[in-house]
Structures are given as C-alpha cells and as structure tokens.
Design an enzyme around this catalytic site. Structure first.
Site, PDB file in Angstrom:
ATOM      1  CD  GLN A 122      -2.750  -1.082   2.608  1.00 35.57           C
ATOM      2  OE1 GLN A 122      -2.873  -0.124   3.230  1.00 35.57           O
ATOM      3  NE2 GLN A 122      -2.986  -2.276   3.282  1.00 35.57           N
ATOM      4  CB  CYS A 154      36.824 -16.285 -20.838  1.00 33.14           C
ATOM      5  SG  CYS A 154      37.453 -14.928 -21.485  1.00 33.14           S
ATOM      6  CD  GLN A 177      42.820 -15.886 -20.739  1.00 34.17           C
ATOM      7  OE1 GLN A 177      42.838 -15.534 -19.230  1.00 34.17           O
ATOM      8  NE2 GLN A 177      42.231 -14.872 -21.797  1.00 34.17           N
ATOM      9  CG  HIS A 212      32.262 -15.181 -21.719  1.00 30.92           C
ATOM     10  ND1 HIS A 212      32.403 -15.929 -20.370  1.00 30.92           N
ATOM     11  CD2 HIS A 212      33.143 -14.295 -21.740  1.00 30.92           C
ATOM     12  CE1 HIS A 212      33.459 -15.117 -19.767  1.00 30.92           C
ATOM     13  NE2 HIS A 212      33.961 -14.327 -20.846  1.00 30.92           N
ATOM     14  CD  GLU A 243      29.481 -18.012 -20.099  1.00 31.61           C
ATOM     15  OE1 GLU A 243      29.621 -18.844 -21.288  1.00 31.61           O
ATOM     16  OE2 GLU A 243      30.116 -17.355 -19.511  1.00 31.61           O
TER      17      GLU A 243
END
Ligand code: GLN
Length: 533
Positions: free
Chosen positions: A190, A378, A382, A510, A512
């Site tokens: 509210q 990534c 490495q 990446h 993902e």
C-alpha cells in the site's frame, strides 16, 4: 502511438522484476506479439563494465559488445533473441549525452534543466529502441524501487510518456509473511503504491511477490487501498524454477488483461514447448553433479553466487534438453581441497585477477588426468593452457601474464591491441566474434549438430584482454592439444580440445551468453551429455 509497459518495483529490491518482465514478454511472444525489453539502471556509470560483481551481479555482454546489467541476460534467455546495448539505459548515458549537447551549443540560450531536457533524453532513448527494434510492445523495467532518489527522473519520464503513447504500468511489490506473525502483510505494498501515486503514476496492475499465493482477503485489501480491481492483482509466489512464471501468469490471464488495457487483440498463447521444458526442470528424476569452480563472493555473513548466473542457467538449459537436472556444486577455488572427486563434470568459468587461480588449475589438472568432463570458459581456457604447458609440455612455472608478469613461459599474454589501452571502460575485446572451426573435432561436430556453422564459422560473445600467446602454439599442438577454432582474421585461438579425453573442451568466448531455455548452447550440451555417460 507505440505500446509501452513500464515495470516498477516496490518495498525491496531483488524481487525479480527482471523475471516478471521476461515472463510477461514470453507470454506475449506465445500470443503472437513481438515484444522487446529495456532495462533502466539509475546508477551514474555509463555501463556495467567497470562494476565489481559483488556490487551489481554478473556483467552481461551483448552481441554488439555492450557490457550491461545482468537483467538483459534474463531477458535474452526468456525471449530467445539478442538485444543490443541500447536496451540498457543508465543515468550516466543520459547525463553524458545532455552535457555533451550543451557543450556543443545545441541548447544555446536555454537553461538546461532536469525537466524537460533530461527527461526528454530519457524518452528519446526509449522511443528510439522501440522504433529500431521493430517491436510492437516495449517493456521498460525501471531499476531500484519507488522511493529511491536515483530513479525519480526515469519515473517522471514514464509519467510524461502516458500522454504521448499507449502506456500501461505494472508495479511489482512485496507481500511478506513474517515468520512470527504467520500472516501476509499488505501495508508495504500500500505504501509503495502511495509513493508511486505521489509521482503521478497510477499502476494498472500489481504483481505481488510473496512466499505464497495471495488469498482473497489480502487481494481485497490491496484492491481497496490501491484503487486496483482484484483481478488486476497478480500472484507471483515463490516457485521451484523461474521458468515457471510465464505459466503462472498465463493461468491468471495476466497478458490478456494487459493486452486489453492496451486495446490490443488477444490470441491464445502457444506455450506447450515451454511447458514441456518446465515439466522436465521440475519433475525429472535424472540428476547430474556439476561443479563450477569460481571465486565466490561474501557480503557480510552471506555468500552470493550471482556472478555466474549465466553459466548456471546455461547448464540448466543443456540439462533440460537431455532430460536431466543439475546438482550444482559451487567449488571455491581458494579451497580446492574440497571434495571434487564425486563430481560428474567440472566447469571453470570466466574471471579476472589473480586470486584463486592456482585452485582452478588444480581442478583442471584433476579433470585432465582422471578423464573427468571439463568445460573451460574464457579464463577457463587460459588456465587449461597453463596447466597443459606446465604438466604436459614441461614448461615449469608457465603462466598468464595477467597473474605473473615475469613468468618464464608467458603462455597466455595480453592481446596486442590491448597493450596501449589507458581507459578501462568498454575497452576489452567485447561482443560477438567468429571463429573458423576445424572439421573432425568434437567442437565442430557439436556446433554442426545444432546447425550453427556457416561457411565453417561460428560466432560467440567475448569479454577479455588476454589470449593464448602465438609463440606457444607449436609446442602445445605438438603435445596433443587441438586448436579446434581460430579467429579468421588473426592467429587467435578461440577453441581448444584434448581428443584423448572423454570431454576436455575450452573456449576463449562465453557461450553461456547465447544459451536460452529453448535453444541451449552446443558446448554446454556436449559437456552435460558426456557427464551423463
Ligand atoms: N581475465 C582474462 C582476460 O582478460 C579472462 C577474462 C574472462 O574470463 N572473461 O583475458
């Protein structure tokens, strides 16, 4: 007139406004519309690129190289199509533009003011995205909550837009059930609606985040105090999976009510594919144990894992496609002694800086030597190269110059174009780049199975400054590392694999960031599949 849905938040942040906005958009798609989404972040940073993940979660990277708020990740995972960096508006961008214009003399003779000049620039940006994207409905999520100082100009711009365009307002609020009281409390909602009304915005819908569905007694109360009919108070209870929310909304005909409000026609939603995926997510009995080795962030006494949210979601998408569910183990790279031997597979995700690196290398070594499925993303690529250089190529002390500047064997080194960079904002190698894949490799076959190879190339998104040092290409390949994908324009290694292992795959990119519930990423799919074997 274009159609706009503003999504505001009340009471507390972190209510999942992004998931609400994404879910509503998914239902609109299922009803044959083409929505798009904008996220407004009221901070002064131009983008999220220089923000620490502990401050603001994971940085999302768009195809065009924008470093944005992680909500754009939710949007893309639900929408299933990419958004550009213009879809994330910040206070920094707006002020930067207005101040530059003032210096150029564009406002000559005028006093440049928050209203109308700053609010005009906000509206211009919103309308611009709506036009450029070709969307028929634009949803705009305003970050923060009503009552914050920071977002007030954005709310003012939204208020003004009502008289120019076809606009509706959705307010996402919180209805807590305090444990000791055992009863849902509507007062915070509210109050937050009252704050919104003070700004000239009268919400058309209230989405109530609550541990449970609201009963009629609370709905009546909210309706009475907030001037909203009960049917426009939408339940958003805690769910087992966020992907269920579009279905929960559809049961309440939320999208239909919104379309009615906007005077748009209503079609039946086609959600069966989505429903099947959610069914697997909730009900499959198959399980796979996956470790994600990262740096974990604690704030006070709490541990947050948000900074790998895209990796976690990409694992889920791949699992659903393989009718299984992941048990995700967050393995702290600074405490790698932790049990990793019970895992079916290990992911080493992206990361920056020096801490926890040796732990990640240890985990990679464990995967390589014990033939445990490994996926490196990534930094993960490495460090897989560092591990291989040290333990297979005999380059003792090999390292990335990001971690050890003086290493004798700098197998990972700064990209040539990064050497003279002074400013840190938006200067990494960012966004979509393609790689030429080598036929006959696991990686080629996976992308091929998903029909994603065009003229031997695939494209993934990037965010890095370092790369595999070309001086070491030969020794690594001689010892059995396969470079499955190389940049078509330079000697930059984008994908590697070890063919002798069941699944030992890594990428400088990446992947993902391109995974969505309906379209999982091929590499995550291949990884989970080999974890199941
Ligand atoms: N820190 C590494 C680099 O800058 C890896 C970056 C990442 O994992 N996104 O290249």
């Amino acid at each position: 007139m274009s159609n706009y849905i503003f999504v505001t938040g009340g009471v507390i942040s972190g209510l999942g406004k992004g998931i609400v906005t994404s879910s509503l958009s998914r239902v609109l798609i299922a009803k044959g519309y083409k929505p798009t989404i904008i996220k407004i972040d009221p901070y002064v940073n131009i983008d999220a690129g220089t923000l620490r993940p502990t401050e603001h979660g994971e940085v999302w990277v768009t195809e065009d190289g924008g470093e944005t708020d992680q909500d754009l990740g939710h949007y893309e995972r639900f929408l299933g199509f990419p958004l550009t960096k213009e879809h994330n508006i910040t206070t920094g961008q707006v002020y930067y533009e207005v101040i530059n214009r003032e210096r150029r003399g564009d406002y000559l003779g005028k006093t440049v003011q928050l209203i109308p000049h700053v609010t005009d620039e906000i509206k211009r940006r919103i309308k611009d995205v709506s036009t450029k994207s070709g969307a028929d409905i634009t949803l705009i999520e305003i970050g923060g909550i009503v009552g914050d100082y920071e977002n007030i100009l954005f709310l003012e711009a939204a208020r003004q837009l009502q008289s120019e365009e076809n606009v509706t307002f959705v307010h996402v609020s919180y209805v807590p059930i305090p444990e000791k009281l055992g009863e849902p409390k509507t007062k915070p909602t509210q109050q937050s609606v009252r704050l919104l009304r003070e700004l000239g915005i009268f919400p058309d819908f209230i989405v109530c985040r609550s541990p449970e569905k609201l009963d009629n007694v609370r709905k009546e109360k909210i309706s009475l105090f907030c001037n909203i009919s009960e049917e426009n108070i939408i339940n958003n209870p805690d769910l087992e999976t966020i992907y269920e929310l579009p279905l929960v909304f559809e049961k309440q005909e939320f999208a239909k009510k919104i379309l009615n409000k906007l005077n748009l026609t209503e079609n039946v939603a086609k959600l069966s594919e989505w429903e099947n995926k959610v069914d697997i997510l909730k009900n499959t009995k198959n399980k796979v144990n996956i470790g994600i080795v990262g740096k974990y962030i604690s704030t006070g006494n709490f541990e947050l894992t948000d900074s790998y949210i895209s990796v976690e979601e990409a694992v889920k998408h791949a699992c659903v496609a393989l009718n299984t569910k992941p048990n995700i183990f967050w393995v702290d790279s600074t405490k790698i002694e932790q049990e990793i031997s019970n895992l079916d597979g290990i992911i080493v995700p992206g990361g920056f800086g020096t801490s926890g690196v040796e732990g990640k290398i240890k985990a990679i070594n464990f995967c390589r030597e014990n033939n445990i499925p490994f996926l490196g993303l990534c930094l993960g690529l490495q460090l897989a190269v560092v591990e291989f250089a040290r333990n297979v190529c005999g380059l003792e002390g090999a390292h990335s110059t990001e971690v050890n500047k003086d290493t004798k064997y700098p197998v990972i080194d700064i990209l040539p174009e990064q050497k003279n960079i002074k400013e840190l904002g938006a200067t990494m190698r960012l966004g979509a780049y393609s790689a030429e894949l080598k036929q006959g490799t696991k990686i080629y076959d996976l992308y091929n199975d998903f029909n994603l190879i065009k003229e031997n190339k695939v494209s993934e998104r990037h965010r890095h400054r370092y790369e595999l040092n070309p001086d070491y290409h030969k020794v690594l390949q001689d010892k059995g590392m396969v470079f499955s994908g190389i940049s078509p324009t330079k000697p930059l290694v984008e994908f590697i694999e070890l063919p002798a292992n069941k699944f030992f795959v890594a990428t400088q990119a990446h992947p993902e960031l391109k995974s969505s519930l309906l379209k999982p990423s091929p590499l995550f799919y291949g990884f989970v599949k080999s974890c199941l074997k």
